[in-house]
Design a protein around this motif. Sequence first.
Motif, PDB file in Angstrom:
ATOM      1  N   MET A  15      31.561  29.234   9.073  1.00 32.73           N
ATOM      2  CA  MET A  15      30.705  30.197   8.376  1.00 32.73           C
ATOM      3  C   MET A  15      31.523  31.336   7.767  1.00 32.73           C
ATOM      4  SD  MET A  15      27.195  32.059   9.597  1.00 32.73           S
ATOM      5  CE  MET A  15      27.893  33.180  10.782  1.00 32.73           C
ATOM      6  N   GLY A  16      32.570  31.781   8.447  1.00 29.77           N
ATOM      7  CA  GLY A  16      33.399  32.858   7.923  1.00 29.77           C
ATOM      8  C   GLY A  16      34.187  32.457   6.687  1.00 29.77           C
ATOM      9  N   TYR A  17      34.245  31.171   6.423  1.00 32.60           N
ATOM     10  CA  TYR A  17      34.945  30.631   5.251  1.00 32.60           C
ATOM     11  C   TYR A  17      33.966  29.906   4.325  1.00 32.60           C
ATOM     12  CZ  TYR A  17      39.427  31.650   7.432  1.00 32.60           C
ATOM     13  OH  TYR A  17      40.512  32.290   7.990  1.00 32.60           O
ATOM     14  N   LEU A  18      32.723  30.393   4.285  1.00 32.81           N
ATOM     15  CA  LEU A  18      31.674  29.842   3.407  1.00 32.81           C
ATOM     16  C   LEU A  18      31.385  28.364   3.673  1.00 32.81           C
ATOM     17  CD1 LEU A  18      32.836  31.531   0.091  1.00 32.81           C
ATOM     18  CD2 LEU A  18      31.115  32.367   1.715  1.00 32.81           C
ATOM     19  N   PHE A  19      31.554  27.935   4.917  1.00 31.83           N
ATOM     20  CA  PHE A  19      31.314  26.564   5.360  1.00 31.83           C
ATOM     21  C   PHE A  19      32.252  25.546   4.711  1.00 31.83           C
ATOM     22  CE2 PHE A  19      27.308  28.772   6.199  1.00 31.83           C
ATOM     23  CZ  PHE A  19      27.200  28.538   7.567  1.00 31.83           C
ATOM     24  N   ILE A  20      33.287  26.019   4.059  1.00 33.80           N
ATOM     25  CA  ILE A  20      34.269  25.104   3.463  1.00 33.80           C
ATOM     26  C   ILE A  20      34.915  24.224   4.525  1.00 33.80           C
ATOM     27  CG2 ILE A  20      36.482  24.996   2.232  1.00 33.80           C
ATOM     28  CD1 ILE A  20      35.486  27.417   0.584  1.00 33.80           C
TER      29      ILE A  20
END
Length: 159
Positions: free
Chosen positions: A132-137
Amino acid sequence: MAEGTTESTAATTGTTGADGAGSAAGRTRLVGGPGLLLVWLYGVMSVGAVSRSVYQILTDFGSAPLAHVLSAVAAVVYAFITYTLVRGGETARRAALVCCAAELAGVLIVGTWTVVDPSAFPDSTVWSEYGMGYLFIPVLLPVTGMLWLRRARTAAPAA
């Protein structure tokens, strides 16, 4: 012809050598089309995960060693996948496919763990809450990578 020139030519031909392993005579090209975007995204994730883990390990390792080590593991996985995609060849494609599957397993396990028991991770990891902290990437990238690598296998001409 110089060895570097042979490698460069082989990497752009999009062929697989007779041994299927992407010899100097030819390699399965993995960085064309969507593969180029994958290389770019994995490269960015490598830099982000390395930066995060090095900083956390050097400044605050004692507070959450598991989280910081997992961020370092993610960095190594991202860097290896980036390397194999750039390298090309059937062996590199297979190695990247295995790493993408391992990465997805890690994201799902750590993501679920951080949702079910947040106290187990006082600090977040790259894979916390499914990235989540990486936009779910982190959860989308291995799925996309596996799809691309499977397509690259079927698109490679027979030796």
